[in-house]
Scaffold this motif. Structure first.
Motif, PDB file in Angstrom:
ATOM      1  N   ALA A  27       7.308  -5.458  -0.622  1.00 58.15           N
ATOM      2  CA  ALA A  27       8.579  -5.100  -1.257  1.00 58.15           C
ATOM      3  C   ALA A  27       8.771  -5.757  -2.631  1.00 58.15           C
ATOM      4  CB  ALA A  27       9.743  -5.453  -0.337  1.00 58.15           C
ATOM      5  N   PRO A  28       8.457  -7.049  -2.817  1.00 62.06           N
ATOM      6  CA  PRO A  28       8.632  -7.645  -4.148  1.00 62.06           C
ATOM      7  C   PRO A  28       7.761  -6.973  -5.209  1.00 62.06           C
ATOM      8  CG  PRO A  28       8.496  -9.357  -2.482  1.00 62.06           C
ATOM      9  CD  PRO A  28       8.109  -8.081  -1.815  1.00 62.06           C
ATOM     10  N   ALA A  29       6.571  -6.538  -4.835  1.00 59.12           N
ATOM     11  CA  ALA A  29       5.706  -5.852  -5.793  1.00 59.12           C
ATOM     12  C   ALA A  29       6.331  -4.526  -6.217  1.00 59.12           C
ATOM     13  CB  ALA A  29       4.334  -5.615  -5.184  1.00 59.12           C
ATOM     14  N   LEU A  30       6.885  -3.804  -5.271  1.00 55.85           N
ATOM     15  CA  LEU A  30       7.529  -2.536  -5.602  1.00 55.85           C
ATOM     16  C   LEU A  30       8.746  -2.761  -6.487  1.00 55.85           C
ATOM     17  CD1 LEU A  30       7.683   0.512  -5.280  1.00 55.85           C
ATOM     18  CD2 LEU A  30       9.026   0.154  -3.191  1.00 55.85           C
ATOM     19  N   ALA A  31       9.558  -3.738  -6.142  1.00 50.73           N
ATOM     20  CA  ALA A  31      10.750  -4.021  -6.944  1.00 50.73           C
ATOM     21  C   ALA A  31      10.373  -4.392  -8.369  1.00 50.73           C
ATOM     22  CB  ALA A  31      11.552  -5.141  -6.291  1.00 50.73           C
ATOM     23  N   MET A  32       9.311  -5.137  -8.532  1.00 49.37           N
ATOM     24  CA  MET A  32       8.870  -5.538  -9.864  1.00 49.37           C
ATOM     25  C   MET A  32       8.464  -4.326 -10.694  1.00 49.37           C
ATOM     26  SD  MET A  32       5.811  -8.238 -10.797  1.00 49.37           S
ATOM     27  CE  MET A  32       4.561  -7.123 -10.123  1.00 49.37           C
ATOM     28  N   LEU A  33       7.735  -3.385 -10.092  1.00 54.12           N
ATOM     29  CA  LEU A  33       7.290  -2.205 -10.823  1.00 54.12           C
ATOM     30  C   LEU A  33       8.410  -1.196 -11.017  1.00 54.12           C
ATOM     31  CD1 LEU A  33       3.754  -1.765  -9.254  1.00 54.12           C
ATOM     32  CD2 LEU A  33       4.324  -2.671 -11.503  1.00 54.12           C
ATOM     33  N   GLN A  34       9.392  -1.218 -10.152  1.00 48.93           N
ATOM     34  CA  GLN A  34      10.561  -0.364 -10.360  1.00 48.93           C
ATOM     35  C   GLN A  34      11.353  -0.826 -11.575  1.00 48.93           C
ATOM     36  OE1 GLN A  34      12.313  -0.761  -6.456  1.00 48.93           O
ATOM     37  NE2 GLN A  34      11.686   1.305  -5.834  1.00 48.93           N
ATOM     38  N   ARG A  42      -7.938 -16.436  -4.421  1.00 46.72           N
ATOM     39  CA  ARG A  42      -7.197 -15.989  -3.242  1.00 46.72           C
ATOM     40  C   ARG A  42      -5.847 -15.409  -3.629  1.00 46.72           C
ATOM     41  NH1 ARG A  42      -7.302 -20.504  -0.647  1.00 46.72           N
ATOM     42  NH2 ARG A  42      -5.104 -21.120  -0.669  1.00 46.72           N
ATOM     43  N   GLY A  43      -5.150 -16.084  -4.519  1.00 52.22           N
ATOM     44  CA  GLY A  43      -3.869 -15.568  -4.981  1.00 52.22           C
ATOM     45  C   GLY A  43      -4.008 -14.206  -5.629  1.00 52.22           C
ATOM     46  N   HIS A  44      -5.061 -14.038  -6.418  1.00 53.47           N
ATOM     47  CA  HIS A  44      -5.275 -12.773  -7.107  1.00 53.47           C
ATOM     48  C   HIS A  44      -5.602 -11.639  -6.135  1.00 53.47           C
ATOM     49  CE1 HIS A  44      -6.316 -15.011 -11.111  1.00 53.47           C
ATOM     50  NE2 HIS A  44      -5.020 -14.909 -10.907  1.00 53.47           N
ATOM     51  N   VAL A  45      -6.511 -11.891  -5.182  1.00 54.43           N
ATOM     52  CA  VAL A  45      -6.900 -10.793  -4.297  1.00 54.43           C
ATOM     53  C   VAL A  45      -5.769 -10.412  -3.340  1.00 54.43           C
ATOM     54  CG1 VAL A  45      -9.373 -11.269  -4.443  1.00 54.43           C
ATOM     55  CG2 VAL A  45      -8.035 -12.321  -2.599  1.00 54.43           C
ATOM     56  N   LEU A  46      -4.977 -11.385  -2.916  1.00 49.51           N
ATOM     57  CA  LEU A  46      -3.853 -11.055  -2.038  1.00 49.51           C
ATOM     58  C   LEU A  46      -2.792 -10.271  -2.797  1.00 49.51           C
ATOM     59  CD1 LEU A  46      -3.496 -14.398  -0.033  1.00 49.51           C
ATOM     60  CD2 LEU A  46      -4.481 -12.237   0.773  1.00 49.51           C
ATOM     61  N   ALA A  47      -2.554 -10.631  -4.046  1.00 51.26           N
ATOM     62  CA  ALA A  47      -1.618  -9.862  -4.871  1.00 51.26           C
ATOM     63  C   ALA A  47      -2.130  -8.444  -5.068  1.00 51.26           C
ATOM     64  CB  ALA A  47      -1.414 -10.556  -6.212  1.00 51.26           C
ATOM     65  N   ALA A  48      -3.419  -8.324  -5.380  1.00 50.27           N
ATOM     66  CA  ALA A  48      -4.005  -6.990  -5.558  1.00 50.27           C
ATOM     67  C   ALA A  48      -3.914  -6.174  -4.283  1.00 50.27           C
ATOM     68  CB  ALA A  48      -5.464  -7.128  -5.998  1.00 50.27           C
ATOM     69  N   ALA A  49      -4.130  -6.822  -3.149  1.00 48.90           N
ATOM     70  CA  ALA A  49      -4.053  -6.114  -1.869  1.00 48.90           C
ATOM     71  C   ALA A  49      -2.647  -5.585  -1.605  1.00 48.90           C
ATOM     72  CB  ALA A  49      -4.489  -7.040  -0.734  1.00 48.90           C
ATOM     73  N   SER A  50      -1.625  -6.355  -1.989  1.00 49.92           N
ATOM     74  CA  SER A  50      -0.251  -5.881  -1.784  1.00 49.92           C
ATOM     75  C   SER A  50       0.034  -4.663  -2.665  1.00 49.92           C
ATOM     76  CB  SER A  50       0.756  -7.001  -2.058  1.00 49.92           C
ATOM     77  OG  SER A  50       0.823  -7.327  -3.434  1.00 49.92           O
ATOM     78  N   LEU A  51      -0.542  -4.634  -3.863  1.00 50.30           N
ATOM     79  CA  LEU A  51      -0.404  -3.460  -4.724  1.00 50.30           C
ATOM     80  C   LEU A  51      -1.111  -2.254  -4.122  1.00 50.30           C
ATOM     81  CD1 LEU A  51      -0.998  -5.173  -8.181  1.00 50.30           C
ATOM     82  CD2 LEU A  51       1.156  -4.157  -7.402  1.00 50.30           C
ATOM     83  N   LEU A  52      -2.268  -2.486  -3.521  1.00 53.88           N
ATOM     84  CA  LEU A  52      -3.011  -1.377  -2.927  1.00 53.88           C
ATOM     85  C   LEU A  52      -2.341  -0.870  -1.659  1.00 53.88           C
ATOM     86  CD1 LEU A  52      -6.728  -2.385  -3.579  1.00 53.88           C
ATOM     87  CD2 LEU A  52      -5.180  -0.968  -4.944  1.00 53.88           C
ATOM     88  N   ASP A  53      -1.629  -1.735  -0.952  1.00 53.66           N
ATOM     89  CA  ASP A  53      -0.817  -1.252   0.175  1.00 53.66           C
ATOM     90  C   ASP A  53       0.224  -0.254  -0.319  1.00 53.66           C
ATOM     91  OD1 ASP A  53      -1.560  -2.306   2.773  1.00 53.66           O
ATOM     92  OD2 ASP A  53      -1.098  -4.293   1.985  1.00 53.66           O
ATOM     93  N   LEU A  54       0.839  -0.555  -1.449  1.00 52.31           N
ATOM     94  CA  LEU A  54       1.825   0.362  -2.022  1.00 52.31           C
ATOM     95  C   LEU A  54       1.163   1.659  -2.477  1.00 52.31           C
ATOM     96  CD1 LEU A  54       3.971  -2.128  -4.125  1.00 52.31           C
ATOM     97  CD2 LEU A  54       4.669  -0.975  -2.016  1.00 52.31           C
ATOM     98  N   ALA A  55      -0.041   1.556  -3.016  1.00 50.44           N
ATOM     99  CA  ALA A  55      -0.754   2.761  -3.447  1.00 50.44           C
ATOM    100  C   ALA A  55      -1.089   3.655  -2.258  1.00 50.44           C
ATOM    101  CB  ALA A  55      -2.030   2.370  -4.188  1.00 50.44           C
ATOM    102  N   LEU A  56      -1.526   3.049  -1.147  1.00 50.39           N
ATOM    103  CA  LEU A  56      -1.843   3.833   0.043  1.00 50.39           C
ATOM    104  C   LEU A  56      -0.598   4.496   0.610  1.00 50.39           C
ATOM    105  CD1 LEU A  56      -4.003   4.729   2.059  1.00 50.39           C
ATOM    106  CD2 LEU A  56      -3.624   2.600   3.312  1.00 50.39           C
ATOM    107  N   ASP A  57       0.543   3.878   0.367  1.00 49.05           N
ATOM    108  CA  ASP A  57       1.820   4.434   0.808  1.00 49.05           C
ATOM    109  C   ASP A  57       2.420   5.377  -0.240  1.00 49.05           C
ATOM    110  OD1 ASP A  57       3.668   4.634   2.866  1.00 49.05           O
ATOM    111  OD2 ASP A  57       4.957   3.057   2.081  1.00 49.05           O
TER     112      ASP A  57
END
Length: 223
Positions: free
Chosen positions: A73-80, A27-42
């Motif tokens: 937002a935390p996922a984006l900040a991490m990749l920035q 669950r932790g993995h798929v939710l994290a992946a989903a947040s990354l894919l939200d950023l990709a769609l954006d």
């Protein structure tokens, strides 16, 4: 709005116990992946390609203006900060993405937190949905894509992709062997990006499909 991550979590909550289905690690993995894919769609992240400064396949942040959803937002900040391998990003984000989703969905009135105390199990926390106005259409879209051959919307395709990668569709569906053979075949097509060819696609959808390909490989390796 973090539509992919939110839809996924609401679907996992849509059961009699009002507790998220799927074991904690997946669950932790798929939710994290989903947040990354939200950023990709954006169009805020994508995998690097050969010839770029970052090694090919690493997730890189893109310079896109506009507000960022608080869940992603935390996922984006991490990749920035620096490009990361998809698996590394998923493991880092998997520690706290669910907590952020719960807080956000509570704040926006889509779920409520209920704590029950029992002698045998101590405190049990559940998260009943406050309505089916969102999860109902999300579930219908998922079943239409899997069983009726409907072309999935980007968010639906992403939900199917991440769950298929961790063999997690059983958290949402109960089927016989024949049904599972059908679902696994169809989910594999969608996870492979066939949905992009099934409907008119713009840059955000293409970027989502490209990013999802790298993310699902990382998910499969983490399982």
């Amino acid at each position: 709005m973090a539509q992919i991550a939110e839809d996924l979590f609401l679907l996992l909550l849509d059961n009699a116990s009002a507790q998220p289905a799927l074991d904690g690690a997946r669950r932790g993995h798929v939710l994290a992946a989903a947040s990354l894919l939200d950023l990709a769609l954006d169009c805020r992240v994508r995998p690097a390609v050969d010839g770029e400064r970052a090694p090919a396949g690493r997730l890189v942040a893109l310079d896109t203006e506009g507000p960022v959803d608080p869940v992603a937002a935390p996922a984006l900040a991490m990749l920035q900060s620096r490009p990361l391998r998809p698996g590394t990003a998923i493991k880092k984000l998997g520690r706290h993405t669910e907590e952020r989703l719960i807080a956000h969905l509570e704040q926006t009135g889509q779920i409520r937190r209920t704590v029950e105390s029992t002698r045998r199990f101590g405190k049990t926390v559940s998260y009943p949905l406050t309505g089916r106005g969102r999860v109902g259409p999300a579930r219908q879209a998922l079943t239409s894509a899997l069983f009726e051959g409907a072309s999935p919307a980007p968010a639906t395709a992403a939900v199917i992709t991440v769950l298929h990668a961790v063999d997690g569709l059983g958290a949402l569906l109960s089927l016989n062997d024949r049904g599972w053979r059908w679902v696994h075949a169809r989910a594999g097509e969608i996870a492979g990006g066939s949905w992009v060819d099934e409907s008119p696609s713009a840059l955000p959808e293409v970027n989502l499909a490209v990013t999802a390909a790298t993310v699902r490989q990382a998910l499969a390796q983490l399982t």
